[in-house]
Design a protein around this motif. Structure first.
Motif, PDB file in Angstrom:
ATOM      1  N   ALA A 107     -21.262  19.005  13.448  1.00 13.75           N
ATOM      2  CA  ALA A 107     -21.923  20.105  12.753  1.00 13.75           C
ATOM      3  C   ALA A 107     -21.336  21.417  13.274  1.00 13.75           C
ATOM      4  N   GLU A 108     -21.661  22.508  12.631  1.00 11.53           N
ATOM      5  CA  GLU A 108     -21.182  23.829  13.076  1.00 11.53           C
ATOM      6  C   GLU A 108     -21.531  24.070  14.543  1.00 11.53           C
ATOM      7  N   ASP A 115     -23.134  16.268  12.312  1.00 11.48           N
ATOM      8  CA  ASP A 115     -23.725  16.509  11.002  1.00 11.48           C
ATOM      9  C   ASP A 115     -24.207  15.171  10.438  1.00 11.48           C
ATOM     10  N   ARG A 141     -19.400  10.170  11.023  1.00 13.03           N
ATOM     11  CA  ARG A 141     -20.077  11.470  11.016  1.00 13.03           C
ATOM     12  C   ARG A 141     -19.266  12.523  11.761  1.00 13.03           C
TER      13      ARG A 141
END
Length: 172
Positions: free
Chosen positions: A30-31, A18, A27
């Motif tokens: 992300a999904e 993400d 960081r």
């Protein structure tokens, strides 16, 4: 283990990260990365490679990728979180690999591009089957991994001394 027996290096790029307002090093995944990392772990488990050692970048996204992927393996290898893997060039990664003890037969390195892809290109003096074709077609997307084989001591690992024996990337 004899240094004449083949060794394997699995070069594993972290899953999709993400872009929140944090430093690059922090960081999170992300999904999509949280979905892909276990799939990559299952594919690695299916390869049948018994991993002796994992060298993982200290970045949040690589640590999270490895945590999700390693849960899919039958046995958890010893894991070393190595800050030199973060933002490393292929030459710097070779220097880290050269420090591997010779009682380690199979190693996974969880890292970042462009270093990981570059390392495959630098080390692979040849390829088996269609591994090179698949790598050239797909590049090295997140959650992908390449398997390199070589014979000899880790200290002797240098450009062109390995063979690209497998390549896998998640379907997009």
């Amino acid at each position: 283990m004899s240094v004449a027996e083949p060794r394997r290096i699995v070069l594993f790029r972290h899953a999709k990260a993400d872009w929140p307002q944090v430093s690059d090093h922090e960081r999170p995944l992300a999904e999509r990365g949280r979905r892909d990392a276990p799939v990559a772990g299952r594919r690695l488990a299916d390869s049948g490679i018994p991993i002796d050692l994992a060298l993982c970048s200290t970045a949040a996204r690589t640590r999270e990728t490895w945590k999700l992927a390693v849960a899919e393996l039958a046995e958890r290898p010893r894991t070393v979180y190595e800050e030199r893997v973060y933002e490393a060039s292929p030459g710097e990664l070779i220097a880290v690999l050269n420090e591997t003890p010779d009682d380690v037969n199979n190693l996974v390195l969880i890292g970042h591009n462009p270093g990981v892809h570059g390392l495959v290109e630098v080390l692979a003096g040849g390829a088996e089957g269609d591994a090179r074709v698949r790598l050239d077609r797909r590049g090295f997307p997140t959650s992908a991994f390449a398997v390199l084989t070589f014979t000899g001591s880790w200290k002797g690992l240098e450009p062109g001394t390995a063979t690209l024996s497998d390549y896998w990337a998640p379907s997009e």
